[in-house]
Write a protein that holds these residues in place. Structure first.
Motif, mmCIF file in Angstrom:
data_model
loop_
_atom_site.group_PDB
_atom_site.id
_atom_site.type_symbol
_atom_site.label_atom_id
_atom_site.label_comp_id
_atom_site.label_asym_id
_atom_site.label_seq_id
_atom_site.Cartn_x
_atom_site.Cartn_y
_atom_site.Cartn_z
ATOM 1 N N PRO A 92 52.180 54.902 25.434
ATOM 2 C CA PRO A 92 53.563 55.059 25.890
ATOM 3 C C PRO A 92 54.409 55.862 24.914
ATOM 4 O O PRO A 92 54.377 55.634 23.704
ATOM 5 N N GLY A 93 55.141 56.821 25.471
ATOM 6 C CA GLY A 93 56.071 57.607 24.674
ATOM 7 C C GLY A 93 55.466 58.769 23.934
ATOM 8 O O GLY A 93 56.185 59.503 23.235
ATOM 9 N N THR A 94 54.155 59.012 24.041
ATOM 10 C CA THR A 94 53.541 60.152 23.359
ATOM 11 C C THR A 94 54.210 61.448 23.808
ATOM 12 O O THR A 94 54.387 61.684 25.003
ATOM 13 N N ASP A 95 54.611 62.285 22.854
ATOM 14 C CA ASP A 95 55.217 63.578 23.184
ATOM 15 C C ASP A 95 54.141 64.498 23.752
ATOM 16 O O ASP A 95 53.167 64.827 23.072
ATOM 17 N N LEU A 96 54.324 64.894 25.006
ATOM 18 C CA LEU A 96 53.293 65.685 25.674
ATOM 19 C C LEU A 96 53.198 67.106 25.148
ATOM 20 O O LEU A 96 52.181 67.777 25.348
ATOM 21 N N ASP A 97 54.252 67.567 24.463
ATOM 22 C CA ASP A 97 54.287 68.971 24.058
ATOM 23 C C ASP A 97 54.283 69.184 22.553
ATOM 24 O O ASP A 97 54.373 70.313 22.082
ATOM 25 N N ALA A 98 54.228 68.107 21.783
ATOM 26 C CA ALA A 98 54.210 68.230 20.320
ATOM 27 C C ALA A 98 52.772 68.326 19.831
ATOM 28 O O ALA A 98 51.898 67.577 20.279
ATOM 29 N N ASN A 99 52.525 69.237 18.897
ATOM 30 C CA ASN A 99 51.174 69.397 18.346
ATOM 31 C C ASN A 99 50.738 68.139 17.598
ATOM 32 O O ASN A 99 51.531 67.499 16.911
ATOM 33 N N LEU A 100 49.491 67.784 17.772
ATOM 34 C CA LEU A 100 48.914 66.673 17.009
ATOM 35 C C LEU A 100 47.496 67.054 16.604
ATOM 36 O O LEU A 100 46.849 67.887 17.246
ATOM 37 N N ARG A 113 48.401 70.899 26.038
ATOM 38 C CA ARG A 113 47.511 72.037 25.832
ATOM 39 C C ARG A 113 46.047 71.600 25.820
ATOM 40 O O ARG A 113 45.168 72.300 26.344
ATOM 41 N N ARG A 114 45.773 70.448 25.233
ATOM 42 C CA ARG A 114 44.410 69.931 25.238
ATOM 43 C C ARG A 114 43.934 69.655 26.660
ATOM 44 O O ARG A 114 42.805 69.986 27.045
ATOM 45 N N PHE A 115 44.823 69.039 27.449
ATOM 46 C CA PHE A 115 44.462 68.694 28.823
ATOM 47 C C PHE A 115 44.271 69.969 29.647
ATOM 48 O O PHE A 115 43.364 70.041 30.485
ATOM 49 N N GLU A 116 45.111 70.965 29.388
ATOM 50 C CA GLU A 116 44.969 72.241 30.100
ATOM 51 C C GLU A 116 43.600 72.855 29.820
ATOM 52 O O GLU A 116 42.930 73.356 30.740
ATOM 53 N N ARG A 117 43.177 72.814 28.568
ATOM 54 C CA ARG A 117 41.853 73.369 28.243
ATOM 55 C C ARG A 117 40.741 72.578 28.918
ATOM 56 O O ARG A 117 39.756 73.151 29.407
ATOM 57 N N LEU A 118 40.902 71.260 28.966
ATOM 58 C CA LEU A 118 39.905 70.433 29.645
ATOM 59 C C LEU A 118 39.797 70.816 31.118
ATOM 60 O O LEU A 118 38.686 70.933 31.670
ATOM 61 N N LEU A 119 40.933 71.034 31.775
ATOM 62 C CA LEU A 119 40.927 71.414 33.185
ATOM 63 C C LEU A 119 40.215 72.752 33.379
ATOM 64 O O LEU A 119 39.436 72.926 34.324
ATOM 65 N N ARG A 120 40.501 73.691 32.498
ATOM 66 C CA ARG A 120 39.883 75.011 32.641
ATOM 67 C C ARG A 120 38.373 74.954 32.405
ATOM 68 O O ARG A 120 37.591 75.554 33.139
ATOM 69 N N GLU A 121 37.967 74.237 31.349
ATOM 70 C CA GLU A 121 36.553 74.206 30.988
ATOM 71 C C GLU A 121 35.715 73.462 32.024
ATOM 72 O O GLU A 121 34.572 73.825 32.287
ATOM 73 N N ALA A 130 49.701 61.377 31.855
ATOM 74 C CA ALA A 130 50.647 60.253 31.897
ATOM 75 C C ALA A 130 50.805 59.654 30.511
ATOM 76 O O ALA A 130 49.829 59.464 29.782
ATOM 77 N N ASN A 131 52.068 59.347 30.162
ATOM 78 C CA ASN A 131 52.336 58.686 28.874
ATOM 79 C C ASN A 131 53.239 57.462 29.045
ATOM 80 O O ASN A 131 53.938 57.060 28.123
ATOM 81 N N LEU A 149 54.551 70.228 36.568
ATOM 82 C CA LEU A 149 55.748 69.598 37.131
ATOM 83 C C LEU A 149 55.799 68.178 36.577
ATOM 84 O O LEU A 149 54.860 67.406 36.742
ATOM 85 N N THR A 150 56.906 67.862 35.884
ATOM 86 C CA THR A 150 57.013 66.581 35.197
ATOM 87 C C THR A 150 57.962 65.643 35.934
ATOM 88 O O THR A 150 59.074 66.037 36.294
ATOM 89 N N PHE A 151 57.508 64.408 36.144
ATOM 90 C CA PHE A 151 58.320 63.377 36.803
ATOM 91 C C PHE A 151 58.707 62.326 35.769
ATOM 92 O O PHE A 151 57.856 61.562 35.307
ATOM 93 N N PRO A 152 59.996 62.255 35.364
ATOM 94 C CA PRO A 152 60.425 61.242 34.384
ATOM 95 C C PRO A 152 60.601 59.877 35.049
ATOM 96 O O PRO A 152 61.305 59.746 36.059
ATOM 97 N N VAL A 153 59.966 58.862 34.498
ATOM 98 C CA VAL A 153 60.003 57.527 35.096
ATOM 99 C C VAL A 153 61.424 56.977 35.108
ATOM 100 O O VAL A 153 61.866 56.370 36.087
ATOM 101 N N ALA A 154 62.173 57.185 34.011
ATOM 102 C CA ALA A 154 63.534 56.651 33.934
ATOM 103 C C ALA A 154 64.413 57.185 35.055
ATOM 104 O O ALA A 154 65.245 56.456 35.603
ATOM 105 N N ALA A 155 64.241 58.453 35.401
ATOM 106 C CA ALA A 155 65.047 59.038 36.473
ATOM 107 C C ALA A 155 64.634 58.503 37.836
ATOM 108 O O ALA A 155 65.475 58.315 38.727
#
Length: 474
Positions: A92-100, A113-121, A130-131, A149-155
């Motif tokens: 929960p709360g992991t930043d989807l766009d921050a490098n790790l 970016r990691r998930f995008e590469r997984l999808l391509r490969e 989901a976080n 397309l991002t869906f914020p749960v709080a909204a």
């Protein structure tokens, strides 16, 4: 939906709504069948084909789960299921766009970016990231740009966010993935969306090229108002600098439209109402509706743009208009002195010209275009369309014809030179000069033409009105 929401604590912040039970949400709210979900139940483990080793980093990319298609399994692949999408669940709360970085020698990249590469490969182009606080639908076809397309749960738990919740359910529900007609399922919807993005790029590119012609005509008229003093020096020494300067203006406008839509420019009323490109467009649109007959006899828009260009380059310290001095190449006022009237007075470029230019940059098929939704590649395709031209001074009355190739440039034809040809040679001359192959009717009219008006009538259906609404004088 609320049944799957709990209050979670992210770091030291106050409790926030999170989807704590992702499998329950997928099966209960979206209706995904448990027998098609792999990786959540030991009885249905993920296959090794969905794992991607990164040997250069000593890591393995793999999804948390995967949703299989309901269609019969392919016997040519040992009965392996066809995958509709991959799922990646993060804390929960992991930043989807921050490098790790997993470890010191690992790959420094964001979860997205990691998930995008997984999808391509894996060649499964659709994924759900989901976080707990966000759901991100990702589309990454191999060899194409990724989109998301991002869906914020709080909204989505607020009354005002019901449209977001409805869109999430509409895109990811069971019938959209598994049960509807093939052309209405999610893969087809995303493919159509990608096709539409390509169409937007193509149409916008054409309009930006026409805006370049509008701007050229505007400066030609401004030069005539100074009896040739405005462009005298630049035409004598470097005529292509006129083209480069006008191209630079369009790139400045595209840059500013993108920056304003991204919230990168001041948000004060002073900027929005009196300096912003979007604000200028709204003012000119209102003027065009209320005072259409005077649009080409007023000259306030161009100096306003020059003031904005200067402020962006040199900075501004006004408390309601604070901008750092960006300097740089794009907005340098010294590169093209004729734009600012440094060799004469400030160019009298009509408001109607700026209105038509901004209308072509901001309106597409009657709808307002948001530069926030354009990716870098789409903007790059627009840039490519207006590159590679050069400026020529008409040696006689000239008209532009429609390009012979679909994405080509409209060739210019000197009508006086065409008329001077022997009637029997005109069709050949036009083909050699402008790559125009004529049908028998047009060729006959061209042979019989006795003056410029006859030539224009013969070529009427081939004239590119976006480049030359009327004949360009010598």
């Amino acid at each position: 939906f609320l049944e799957y929401i709990t209050a979670g604590t992210i770091g030291t912040s106050d409790p926030v709504p999170v989807i704590a039970d992702l499998p329950g949400f997928l099966q209960g709210f979206l209706g995904w069948p448990a027998n098609l979900l792999y990786g959540l139940d030991p009885a249905r483990p993920l296959p090794e084909t969905l794992s991607v080793p990164l040997r250069e980093f000593g890591e393995i990319l793999e999804p948390t789960a995967a949703l299989a298609d309901a269609k019969p399994r392919d016997p040519d692949r040992d009965g392996a299921p066809s995958w509709l999408l991959l799922i990646q669940s993060l804390p929960p709360g992991t930043d989807l766009d921050a490098n790790l970085t997993v470890d010191a020698r690992g790959w420094s990249a964001s979860p997205a970016r990691r998930f995008e590469r997984l999808l391509r490969e894996t060649q499964v182009p659709i994924g759900l990231l989901a976080n707990g606080t966000q759901l991100r639908l990702m589309y990454a076809p191999r060899g194409e740009n990724a989109g998301s397309l991002t869906f914020p749960v709080a909204a989505m738990i607020e009354i005002a966010g019901r449209l977001i919740l409805g869109a999430c359910h509409m895109l990811l529900k069971r019938s959209r993935l598994l049960a509807g007609p093939a052309h209405e399922r999610l893969p087809a919807v995303l493919a159509k969306s990608r096709d539409y993005q390509s169409l937007v790029s193509t149409r916008l590119s054409g309009q930006v090229l026409e805006a370049l012609y509008d701007l050229l005509r505007g400066f030609q008229a401004a030069d005539e108002r100074t009896h040739g003093e405005l462009l005298k020096e630049v035409l004598a020494h470097d005529p292509d600098s006129v083209y480069a300067g006008l191209l630079n203006v369009l790139l400045r406008l595209v840059f500013l439209l993108y920056a304003e839509d991204r919230g990168l420019m001041p948000g004060s009323p002073l900027y929005v109402q009196h300096y912003s490109v979007h604000g200028l467009f709204e003012k000119l649109r209102s003027d065009a509706q209320n005072y259409p007959d005077t649009m080409d006899h007023r000259y306030g828009a161009w100096p306003r743009l020059l003031a904005l260009f200067r402020a962006l380059h040199g900075g501004c310290r006004h408390p309601q208009l604070q901008m750092p001095a960006r300097r740089g190449y794009l907005f340098d006022p010294e590169r093209f002195p004729f734009l600012e009237g440094q060799t004469a007075s400030i160019p009298l470029v009509a408001d109607g010209v700026i209105w038509r230019v901004l209308d072509k940059l901001l309106m597409l098929g009657g709808e307002r275009l948001s530069y926030r939704t354009l990716d870098v590649e789409q903007i790059g395709s627009v840039y490519e369309t207006i590159m590679g031209f050069r400026l020529e001074v008409a040696q006689g009355p000239t008209i532009a014809l429609k390009p012979p190739k679909k994405h080509g440039a409209p060739p210019a034809v000197n009508l006086a030179a065409l008329l001077a040809e022997q009637p029997a040679n005109r069709a050949k001359w036009l083909n050699d000069t402008a790559d125009q192959k004529l049908d028998a009717k047009t060729a006959k009219a061209l042979r019989e033409a006795a003056n410029l008006d006859d030539l224009l009538a013969a070529l009427e259906r081939r004239i590119h009105r976006g480049a030359t609404p009327s004949v360009v004088a010598k």
